[in-house]
Design an enzyme around this catalytic site. Structure first.
Site, short mmCIF file in Angstrom:
data_model
loop_
_atom_site.label_atom_id
_atom_site.label_comp_id
_atom_site.label_asym_id
_atom_site.label_seq_id
_atom_site.Cartn_x
_atom_site.Cartn_y
_atom_site.Cartn_z
N TYR A 178 0.84 -1.20 0.00
CA TYR A 178 0.00 0.00 0.00
C TYR A 178 0.87 1.25 0.00
O TYR A 178 1.99 1.24 0.55
CB TYR A 178 -0.94 -0.04 1.23
CG TYR A 178 -1.89 1.13 1.28
CD1 TYR A 178 -2.62 1.49 0.15
CD2 TYR A 178 -2.05 1.89 2.44
CE1 TYR A 178 -3.48 2.57 0.18
CE2 TYR A 178 -2.92 2.96 2.48
CZ TYR A 178 -3.61 3.30 1.34
OH TYR A 178 -4.46 4.38 1.37
N TYR A 188 -2.93 4.96 9.16
CA TYR A 188 -2.40 3.64 8.81
C TYR A 188 -1.25 3.37 9.78
O TYR A 188 -0.07 3.51 9.45
CB TYR A 188 -1.92 3.65 7.36
CG TYR A 188 -1.74 2.29 6.73
CD1 TYR A 188 -2.83 1.52 6.36
CD2 TYR A 188 -0.47 1.78 6.48
CE1 TYR A 188 -2.66 0.28 5.77
CE2 TYR A 188 -0.28 0.55 5.88
CZ TYR A 188 -1.39 -0.19 5.53
OH TYR A 188 -1.22 -1.41 4.94
P1 NAD Z 1 -8.54 -9.39 4.00
O1 NAD Z 1 -9.15 -9.28 5.35
O2 NAD Z 1 -9.33 -10.02 2.91
O3 NAD Z 1 -7.14 -10.17 4.05
C1 NAD Z 1 -6.24 -10.12 5.12
C2 NAD Z 1 -5.99 -11.56 5.51
O4 NAD Z 1 -4.84 -11.63 6.38
C3 NAD Z 1 -7.16 -12.19 6.27
O5 NAD Z 1 -7.63 -13.34 5.57
C4 NAD Z 1 -6.54 -12.60 7.60
O6 NAD Z 1 -7.08 -13.80 8.11
C5 NAD Z 1 -5.08 -12.76 7.18
N1 NAD Z 1 -4.14 -12.77 8.30
C6 NAD Z 1 -4.03 -11.92 9.34
N2 NAD Z 1 -3.05 -12.32 10.18
C7 NAD Z 1 -2.52 -13.44 9.64
C8 NAD Z 1 -1.49 -14.35 10.03
N3 NAD Z 1 -0.79 -14.15 11.15
N4 NAD Z 1 -1.26 -15.42 9.25
C9 NAD Z 1 -1.95 -15.66 8.12
N5 NAD Z 1 -2.95 -14.84 7.70
C10 NAD Z 1 -3.21 -13.75 8.45
O7 NAD Z 1 -8.10 -7.91 3.64
P2 NAD Z 1 -7.37 -7.24 2.38
O8 NAD Z 1 -7.56 -5.78 2.60
O9 NAD Z 1 -7.79 -7.85 1.11
O10 NAD Z 1 -5.83 -7.55 2.66
C11 NAD Z 1 -5.02 -8.34 1.81
C12 NAD Z 1 -3.72 -7.60 1.53
O11 NAD Z 1 -4.01 -6.43 0.76
C13 NAD Z 1 -2.98 -7.13 2.77
O12 NAD Z 1 -1.59 -7.29 2.59
C14 NAD Z 1 -3.32 -5.65 2.80
O13 NAD Z 1 -2.38 -4.87 3.52
C15 NAD Z 1 -3.30 -5.35 1.32
N6 NAD Z 1 -3.94 -4.09 0.91
C16 NAD Z 1 -5.23 -3.83 1.26
C17 NAD Z 1 -5.80 -2.61 0.88
C18 NAD Z 1 -7.23 -2.30 1.24
O14 NAD Z 1 -7.62 -1.14 1.19
N7 NAD Z 1 -8.05 -3.28 1.58
C19 NAD Z 1 -5.04 -1.68 0.13
C20 NAD Z 1 -3.73 -1.99 -0.22
C21 NAD Z 1 -3.18 -3.20 0.18
#
Ligand code: NAD
Length: 300
Positions: A178, A188
């Site tokens: 991000y 954040y």
């Molecule tokens: P999401 O909730 O779908 O995914 C996050 C996942 O991380 C969850 O399934 C959770 O169970 C898992 N998780 C947490 N701790 C963990 C651990 N110790 N071991 C294994 N799994 C673990 O949410 P998302 O927003 O789709 O996130 C996915 C990725 O996208 C992340 O890296 C997030 O930082 C990144 N991201 C998200 C956004 C946004 O706005 N949603 C923007 C940019 C980047």
């Protein structure tokens, strides 16, 4: 016709608990391209995922027909590299006590037992966690900061280290990052901005090291905001989505499918020349240096 063809390939996608996040969209795009999908799901959310699948509550439909199937779902905790790293206190927790084999090395060993070596063409790291994400960096403890960086960034290093030997020549790893890694995004917190900066830097070094060692590629996608379960925990996500829509180069909502498609491309033979890169999939928001005129006008 030039298309993305991943038939006969196997992907391991870490970080899916429901159908709202980026991991699901990436798995869906990989499945649509013909790959078989294994999941690695965090023990605290594993039951929610399996129950939702059993009750057919998740949208498994694939554009063009058919449904996404999962070859196997492994309990997977990215905070632990080996079984010895799991504290007794964690082993005894409600969501952990009936499980074992969820440390990164243990999951690699199970994949080897289940499918042989090498057996993977795509590895997706779509996870992040910080116990103090609600705290500004200035209010973040050492423990909280190290936990955020360990779970959200070192886990990629460990994953490449331990899954590398399972990956076929030409295989690819993709993670999610991000913009907070390089620009200030108020809210954040908890060391998450630091974790994403480490993740992006490690992507470059891992691309070189794993490229030379196993011939695999490592990239990361810097995605725009999405109202996933994790993002809701950070808060203000709906406002952030609106802000991006108003100010990005393209005035459309960022979608999970945009990220899924970009990941499928990066992990396919069409991306064979791309490694060590942060690819922005955010409707061009990262390129902006000033908010757009309508917003300036609205604010007078
Ligand atoms: P999401 O909730 O779908 O995914 C996050 C996942 O991380 C969850 O399934 C959770 O169970 C898992 N998780 C947490 N701790 C963990 C651990 N110790 N071991 C294994 N799994 C673990 O949410 P998302 O927003 O789709 O996130 C996915 C990725 O996208 C992340 O890296 C997030 O930082 C990144 N991201 C998200 C956004 C946004 O706005 N949603 C923007 C940019 C980047």
């Amino acid at each position: 016709m030039l298309g993305i063809d991943l038939s006969g390939k196997r992907a391991f996608v870490a970080g899916i608990s429901d159908d709202q996040g980026y991991g699901w969209a990436i798995a869906r795009a990989l499945a649509q391209a013909g790959a078989s999908i294994c999941l690695g799901t965090w023990p605290p959310t594993l039951r929610i995922l399996t129950k939702s699948l059993e009750r057919d509550r998740l949208d498994r439909s694939l554009p063009g027909g058919g449904e996404m199937e999962f070859e196997k779902i492994y309990p997977f905790d990215a905070a632990f590299d080996t079984a010895e790293d799991v504290p007794e206190e964690v082993r005894g927790r409600k969501r952990y006590k009936d499980l074992d084999g969820y440390a990164i090395q243990e999951v690699a060993d199970q994949l080897r037992d289940d499918f042989g070596e090498p057996c993977l063409d795509v590895v997706v790291h779509s996870l992040a966690n910080s116990p103090e994400v609600q705290n500004a960096l200035l209010e973040t403890s050492r423990e909280g900061y190290l936990s955020a960086v360990g779970t959200s960034a070192y886990s990629l290093v460990s994953l490449v280290q331990r899954f590398g030997p399972l990956m076929r020549e030409g295989a690819a790893v993709v993670s999610l990052t991000y913009l907070a890694s390089e620009r200030v995004i108020p809210g954040y917190g908890g060391g998450m901005s630091s974790a994403k900066a480490a993740l992006e830097s490690d992507t470059r070094t891992l691309a070189y090291e794993a490229g030379r060692k196993w011939g695999i590629r490592v990239n990361t996608i810097s995605a725009g905001p999405l109202a996933s379960r994790a993002a809701r925990a950070i808060g203000k996500i709906d406002r952030m989505v609106e802000y991006y829509e108003a100010n990005a180069a393209l005035s459309e909502c960022n979608t999970a499918a945009d990220v899924g498609h970009a990941a499928a491309f990066l992990c396919s033979p069409l991306g064979a020349g791309i490694t060590g890169t942060t690819v922005y999939v955010d409707k061009g928001y990262h390129a902006m240096g000033m908010v757009t005129e309508p917003v300036l006008e609205e604010e007078g």
